[in-house]
Design a protein around this motif. Structure first.
Motif, PDB file in Angstrom:
ATOM      1  N   CYS A   1     -26.153  38.409  61.040  1.00 31.62           N
ATOM      2  CA  CYS A   1     -27.099  38.752  59.980  1.00 31.62           C
ATOM      3  C   CYS A   1     -27.741  40.087  60.346  1.00 31.62           C
ATOM      4  CB  CYS A   1     -28.150  37.659  59.769  1.00 31.62           C
ATOM      5  SG  CYS A   1     -29.264  37.431  61.147  1.00 31.62           S
TER       6      CYS A   1
ATOM      7  N   GLY B   1     -24.893  39.422  54.894  1.00 34.05           N
ATOM      8  CA  GLY B   1     -24.304  40.401  53.994  1.00 34.05           C
ATOM      9  C   GLY B   1     -22.918  40.791  54.434  1.00 34.05           C
TER      10      GLY B   1
ATOM     11  N   ARG C   1     -23.488  48.725  56.050  1.00 32.45           N
ATOM     12  CA  ARG C   1     -23.857  47.326  55.879  1.00 32.45           C
ATOM     13  C   ARG C   1     -24.552  47.140  54.534  1.00 32.45           C
ATOM     14  NH1 ARG C   1     -26.613  48.005  61.835  1.00 32.45           N
ATOM     15  NH2 ARG C   1     -24.663  48.591  62.875  1.00 32.45           N
ATOM     16  N   ARG C   2     -24.307  46.015  53.932  1.00 33.21           N
ATOM     17  CA  ARG C   2     -24.985  45.667  52.678  1.00 33.21           C
ATOM     18  C   ARG C   2     -25.637  44.303  52.832  1.00 33.21           C
ATOM     19  NH1 ARG C   2     -21.568  45.639  47.275  1.00 33.21           N
ATOM     20  NH2 ARG C   2     -21.638  47.874  47.700  1.00 33.21           N
ATOM     21  N   ALA C   3     -26.962  44.278  52.817  1.00 32.66           N
ATOM     22  CA  ALA C   3     -27.706  43.019  52.926  1.00 32.66           C
ATOM     23  C   ALA C   3     -27.756  42.347  51.562  1.00 32.66           C
ATOM     24  CB  ALA C   3     -29.112  43.269  53.455  1.00 32.66           C
ATOM     25  N   LEU C   4     -27.565  41.032  51.543  1.00 32.54           N
ATOM     26  CA  LEU C   4     -27.557  40.272  50.299  1.00 32.54           C
ATOM     27  C   LEU C   4     -28.547  39.120  50.395  1.00 32.54           C
ATOM     28  CD1 LEU C   4     -23.683  40.036  49.817  1.00 32.54           C
ATOM     29  CD2 LEU C   4     -25.245  41.673  48.752  1.00 32.54           C
TER      30      LEU C   4
ATOM     31  N   GLN D   1     -30.214  43.224  46.937  1.00 27.09           N
ATOM     32  CA  GLN D   1     -29.190  43.932  47.697  1.00 27.09           C
ATOM     33  C   GLN D   1     -29.799  45.194  48.273  1.00 27.09           C
ATOM     34  OE1 GLN D   1     -25.361  44.611  45.895  1.00 27.09           O
ATOM     35  NE2 GLN D   1     -25.457  42.742  44.661  1.00 27.09           N
TER      36      GLN D   1
END
Length: 279
Positions: free
Chosen positions: A61, A76, A91-94, A101
Protein backbone atom coordinates in the motif's frame (compact mmCIF):
# COMPACT_ATOMS: atom_id res chain seq x y z
CA UNK A 1 -49.56 -39.48 -10.00
CA UNK A 2 -45.88 -39.05 -9.29
CA UNK A 3 -45.07 -37.05 -6.19
CA UNK A 4 -43.41 -33.69 -6.71
CA UNK A 5 -39.95 -33.58 -5.18
CA UNK A 6 -39.47 -30.92 -2.54
CA UNK A 7 -36.74 -28.33 -3.23
CA UNK A 8 -33.45 -28.92 -1.46
CA UNK A 9 -32.80 -26.77 1.59
CA UNK A 10 -29.74 -24.64 0.65
CA UNK A 11 -28.58 -24.68 4.27
CA UNK A 12 -28.30 -28.47 4.14
CA UNK A 13 -26.30 -28.79 0.92
CA UNK A 14 -22.71 -30.02 1.00
CA UNK A 15 -21.46 -26.92 -0.83
CA UNK A 16 -23.01 -24.65 1.80
CA UNK A 17 -21.51 -26.65 4.67
CA UNK A 18 -18.11 -26.74 2.94
CA UNK A 19 -18.13 -22.96 2.57
CA UNK A 20 -19.12 -22.45 6.19
CA UNK A 21 -16.23 -24.57 7.44
CA UNK A 22 -13.81 -22.95 4.99
CA UNK A 23 -14.87 -19.44 6.02
CA UNK A 24 -14.47 -20.33 9.68
CA UNK A 25 -10.80 -21.18 9.19
CA UNK A 26 -10.09 -18.44 6.65
CA UNK A 27 -11.57 -15.60 8.70
CA UNK A 28 -9.74 -16.77 11.82
CA UNK A 29 -6.37 -16.93 10.06
CA UNK A 30 -6.99 -13.62 8.29
CA UNK A 31 -7.87 -11.86 11.55
CA UNK A 32 -4.72 -13.21 13.20
CA UNK A 33 -2.54 -12.15 10.26
CA UNK A 34 -3.96 -8.62 10.13
CA UNK A 35 -3.62 -8.18 13.89
CA UNK A 36 0.04 -9.18 14.09
CA UNK A 37 1.54 -5.69 14.14
CA UNK A 38 1.05 -2.59 16.24
CA UNK A 39 1.78 0.77 14.61
CA UNK A 40 2.84 3.71 16.76
CA UNK A 41 2.63 7.46 16.02
CA UNK A 42 0.65 6.79 12.87
CA UNK A 43 -1.22 9.96 11.78
CA UNK A 44 -4.88 9.96 12.80
CA UNK A 45 -5.97 10.18 9.16
CA UNK A 46 -4.33 6.80 8.47
CA UNK A 47 -6.47 3.73 9.08
CA UNK A 48 -4.25 0.98 10.50
CA UNK A 49 -6.87 -1.71 9.92
CA UNK A 50 -7.34 -0.78 6.27
CA UNK A 51 -3.58 -0.61 5.73
CA UNK A 52 -3.04 -4.11 7.15
CA UNK A 53 -6.01 -5.37 5.14
CA UNK A 54 -4.42 -4.16 1.91
CA UNK A 55 -1.04 -5.56 2.86
CA UNK A 56 -2.79 -8.87 3.49
CA UNK A 57 -4.75 -8.91 0.22
CA UNK A 58 -2.52 -6.89 -2.14
CA UNK A 59 0.97 -7.16 -0.64
CA UNK A 60 1.53 -3.40 -0.63
CA UNK A 61 0.00 0.00 0.00
CA UNK A 62 1.09 3.64 -0.38
CA UNK A 63 1.81 6.18 2.32
CA UNK A 64 1.43 9.75 1.11
CA UNK A 65 0.06 13.15 2.03
CA UNK A 66 -3.10 14.53 0.46
CA UNK A 67 -3.38 18.32 0.40
CA UNK A 68 -6.91 18.19 1.84
CA UNK A 69 -7.35 14.86 3.63
CA UNK A 70 -3.88 14.68 5.18
CA UNK A 71 -1.72 11.56 5.40
CA UNK A 72 -3.28 8.44 3.87
CA UNK A 73 -2.44 4.76 3.48
CA UNK A 74 -4.21 3.37 0.43
CA UNK A 75 -3.69 0.57 -2.03
CA UNK A 76 -3.47 1.08 -5.76
CA UNK A 77 -1.36 0.37 -8.81
CA UNK A 78 2.42 0.73 -9.13
CA UNK A 79 3.91 0.75 -12.64
CA UNK A 80 6.97 1.50 -14.77
CA UNK A 81 9.51 3.09 -14.60
CA UNK A 82 11.43 1.11 -11.99
CA UNK A 83 14.54 2.24 -10.18
CA UNK A 84 17.72 0.16 -10.12
CA UNK A 85 16.31 -1.96 -7.27
CA UNK A 86 13.07 -2.77 -9.04
CA UNK A 87 10.86 -0.35 -7.06
CA UNK A 88 8.14 1.20 -9.29
CA UNK A 89 8.19 5.00 -9.39
CA UNK A 90 4.78 5.73 -10.90
CA UNK A 91 1.91 4.98 -8.51
CA UNK A 92 -1.82 5.55 -8.46
CA UNK A 93 -3.57 5.45 -5.08
CA UNK A 94 -7.18 4.26 -5.15
CA UNK A 95 -9.81 4.74 -2.45
CA UNK A 96 -12.15 1.95 -1.40
CA UNK A 97 -15.12 3.92 -2.74
CA UNK A 98 -13.66 3.91 -6.25
CA UNK A 99 -13.97 7.70 -6.41
CA UNK A 100 -10.73 8.84 -4.81
CA UNK A 101 -7.64 8.63 -7.01
CA UNK A 102 -4.29 10.31 -6.76
CA UNK A 103 -1.23 10.09 -8.99
CA UNK A 104 1.98 9.60 -7.00
CA UNK A 105 5.69 9.18 -7.60
CA UNK A 106 8.66 7.93 -5.65
CA UNK A 107 9.30 11.52 -4.55
CA UNK A 108 6.01 12.10 -2.71
CA UNK A 109 5.07 8.63 -1.49
CA UNK A 110 6.44 5.48 0.15
CA UNK A 111 5.43 1.93 -0.72
CA UNK A 112 4.82 -0.24 2.33
CA UNK A 113 5.44 -3.87 1.39
CA UNK A 114 4.10 -6.90 3.25
CA UNK A 115 7.28 -8.98 2.92
CA UNK A 116 10.54 -9.28 1.01
CA UNK A 117 8.82 -10.90 -1.98
CA UNK A 118 6.25 -8.08 -2.07
CA UNK A 119 3.52 -10.72 -1.96
CA UNK A 120 0.21 -10.85 -0.04
CA UNK A 121 -0.54 -13.53 2.55
CA UNK A 122 -4.08 -14.12 1.38
CA UNK A 123 -3.39 -16.82 -1.28
CA UNK A 124 -1.34 -18.87 1.18
CA UNK A 125 -3.95 -18.73 3.94
CA UNK A 126 -6.60 -19.58 1.36
CA UNK A 127 -4.72 -22.81 0.68
CA UNK A 128 -4.40 -23.64 4.39
CA UNK A 129 -8.10 -22.93 4.90
CA UNK A 130 -9.04 -25.24 2.03
CA UNK A 131 -6.87 -28.03 3.47
CA UNK A 132 -8.40 -27.57 6.93
CA UNK A 133 -11.91 -27.55 5.48
CA UNK A 134 -11.20 -30.79 3.59
CA UNK A 135 -9.94 -32.61 6.68
CA UNK A 136 -12.63 -31.16 8.93
CA UNK A 137 -15.43 -32.21 6.60
CA UNK A 138 -13.84 -35.65 6.17
CA UNK A 139 -13.95 -36.10 9.94
CA UNK A 140 -17.63 -35.16 9.90
CA UNK A 141 -18.33 -37.60 7.07
CA UNK A 142 -16.46 -40.38 8.87
CA UNK A 143 -18.35 -39.82 12.13
CA UNK A 144 -21.64 -39.60 10.25
CA UNK A 145 -20.85 -42.86 8.45
CA UNK A 146 -20.52 -44.53 11.85
CA UNK A 147 -23.92 -43.13 12.76
CA UNK A 148 -25.60 -44.38 9.58
CA UNK A 149 -23.22 -46.98 8.09
CA UNK A 150 -25.69 -48.23 5.48
CA UNK A 151 -26.73 -47.75 1.87
CA UNK A 152 -30.41 -48.17 1.08
CA UNK A 153 -31.86 -49.43 -2.21
CA UNK A 154 -35.55 -48.84 -2.96
CA UNK A 155 -37.97 -48.32 -5.84
CA UNK A 156 -38.03 -44.89 -7.46
CA UNK A 157 -41.57 -44.43 -6.19
CA UNK A 158 -40.31 -44.73 -2.60
CA UNK A 159 -37.26 -42.51 -3.00
CA UNK A 160 -38.85 -39.40 -1.50
CA UNK A 161 -40.23 -41.39 1.43
CA UNK A 162 -36.81 -42.91 2.14
CA UNK A 163 -35.12 -39.51 1.93
CA UNK A 164 -37.56 -38.08 4.46
CA UNK A 165 -37.09 -41.11 6.73
CA UNK A 166 -33.29 -40.80 6.63
CA UNK A 167 -33.48 -37.07 7.37
CA UNK A 168 -35.48 -37.88 10.49
CA UNK A 169 -33.08 -40.66 11.44
CA UNK A 170 -30.05 -38.41 10.91
CA UNK A 171 -31.73 -35.76 13.05
CA UNK A 172 -32.00 -38.16 15.95
CA UNK A 173 -35.77 -38.64 15.91
CA UNK A 174 -36.48 -41.72 18.09
CA UNK A 175 -39.56 -42.87 16.12
CA UNK A 176 -40.20 -42.76 12.38
CA UNK A 177 -43.79 -43.28 11.22
CA UNK A 178 -44.82 -44.54 7.78
CA UNK A 179 -48.13 -44.99 6.02
CA UNK A 180 -49.94 -48.31 5.76
CA UNK A 181 -48.98 -48.64 2.11
CA UNK A 182 -45.26 -48.43 2.78
CA UNK A 183 -43.63 -51.36 0.93
CA UNK A 184 -40.77 -52.62 3.11
CA UNK A 185 -40.25 -55.75 0.97
CA UNK A 186 -38.78 -53.71 -1.92
CA UNK A 187 -36.15 -52.11 0.32
CA UNK A 188 -32.65 -53.57 0.72
CA UNK A 189 -29.91 -52.32 3.03
CA UNK A 190 -26.17 -52.60 2.38
CA UNK A 191 -23.83 -52.41 5.36
CA UNK A 192 -20.90 -50.12 4.39
CA UNK A 193 -18.75 -51.39 7.28
CA UNK A 194 -17.54 -47.87 8.07
CA UNK A 195 -14.31 -47.69 10.10
CA UNK A 196 -13.27 -45.04 12.59
CA UNK A 197 -10.51 -42.71 11.30
CA UNK A 198 -11.46 -39.48 13.07
CA UNK A 199 -8.56 -39.59 15.55
CA UNK A 200 -5.92 -39.72 12.81
CA UNK A 201 -7.73 -37.05 10.84
CA UNK A 202 -7.96 -34.84 13.92
CA UNK A 203 -4.21 -35.18 14.43
CA UNK A 204 -3.63 -34.26 10.79
CA UNK A 205 -5.90 -31.22 11.15
CA UNK A 206 -3.99 -30.03 14.20
CA UNK A 207 -0.69 -30.32 12.31
CA UNK A 208 -2.05 -28.28 9.39
CA UNK A 209 -3.55 -25.73 11.79
CA UNK A 210 -0.27 -25.34 13.70
CA UNK A 211 1.62 -24.98 10.43
CA UNK A 212 -0.78 -22.26 9.32
CA UNK A 213 -0.43 -20.42 12.64
CA UNK A 214 3.36 -20.63 12.51
CA UNK A 215 3.22 -19.26 8.97
CA UNK A 216 1.62 -16.06 10.27
CA UNK A 217 4.00 -15.86 13.24
CA UNK A 218 1.81 -17.27 16.02
CA UNK A 219 3.47 -19.45 18.68
CA UNK A 220 1.64 -22.79 18.68
CA UNK A 221 3.74 -24.57 21.32
CA UNK A 222 1.66 -24.55 24.50
CA UNK A 223 3.09 -24.93 27.99
CA UNK A 224 1.97 -28.54 28.42
CA UNK A 225 3.57 -29.56 25.15
CA UNK A 226 6.81 -27.72 25.96
CA UNK A 227 7.26 -29.85 29.08
CA UNK A 228 7.31 -33.01 26.94
CA UNK A 229 9.70 -31.60 24.35
CA UNK A 230 13.44 -31.31 24.49
CA UNK A 231 14.99 -27.84 24.43
CA UNK A 232 16.19 -28.20 20.84
CA UNK A 233 12.66 -28.97 19.61
CA UNK A 234 11.20 -25.95 21.38
CA UNK A 235 13.93 -23.64 20.10
CA UNK A 236 13.46 -24.94 16.56
CA UNK A 237 9.71 -24.28 16.65
CA UNK A 238 10.06 -20.82 18.14
CA UNK A 239 12.91 -20.01 15.76
CA UNK A 240 10.66 -20.67 12.76
CA UNK A 241 7.89 -18.52 14.24
CA UNK A 242 10.32 -15.66 14.94
CA UNK A 243 11.69 -15.90 11.40
CA UNK A 244 8.20 -15.64 9.90
CA UNK A 245 7.43 -12.65 12.11
CA UNK A 246 10.63 -10.85 11.14
CA UNK A 247 10.04 -11.34 7.42
CA UNK A 248 7.03 -9.03 7.59
CA UNK A 249 8.14 -6.90 10.54
CA UNK A 250 11.46 -5.90 8.96
CA UNK A 251 9.78 -4.74 5.74
CA UNK A 252 7.37 -2.59 7.73
CA UNK A 253 10.24 -1.12 9.73
CA UNK A 254 12.07 -0.32 6.51
CA UNK A 255 8.96 1.52 5.30
CA UNK A 256 8.75 3.42 8.61
CA UNK A 257 12.32 4.62 8.16
CA UNK A 258 11.55 5.90 4.66
CA UNK A 259 8.32 7.56 5.83
CA UNK A 260 10.05 9.33 8.70
CA UNK A 261 12.87 10.56 6.49
CA UNK A 262 10.56 11.76 3.73
CA UNK A 263 7.78 13.33 5.80
CA UNK A 264 9.51 14.21 9.07
CA UNK A 265 7.35 11.87 11.15
CA UNK A 266 8.12 9.38 13.93
CA UNK A 267 6.15 6.33 12.80
CA UNK A 268 7.21 2.93 14.13
CA UNK A 269 5.87 -0.61 14.18
CA UNK A 270 6.35 -3.63 16.40
CA UNK A 271 5.01 -7.15 16.71
CA UNK A 272 1.93 -7.12 18.92
CA UNK A 273 2.75 -8.88 22.19
CA UNK A 274 -0.46 -10.22 23.68
CA UNK A 275 1.23 -11.12 26.98
CA UNK A 276 2.33 -7.53 27.55
CA UNK A 277 -1.22 -6.30 26.84
CA UNK A 278 -2.67 -8.68 29.44
CA UNK A 279 -0.18 -7.52 32.05
Amino acid sequence: MRKRRLPTDPFQTSAYQNNKVYNNYYFTLAELAMNMFEWENLPETCDERYMELKLFTCGMCFFFQDEILGYLTLSGVATWPFNCYGIPQNRRALGFDGQYQKELTGDNSVIIYNNYLHEPLQPYLTRYSRMLELVDRTIEINVNALKTPVMISADESQKLSMENAMMKYDGGQPFIFTTKGFDKDNISVLDLKAQYHASNLQELKEKIWNEALSFVGVDTINTEKKERMITAEVEYGLGYVDAMRNIMLNMRRKSCKEINEKFGLNVSVKFRNQKEEQE
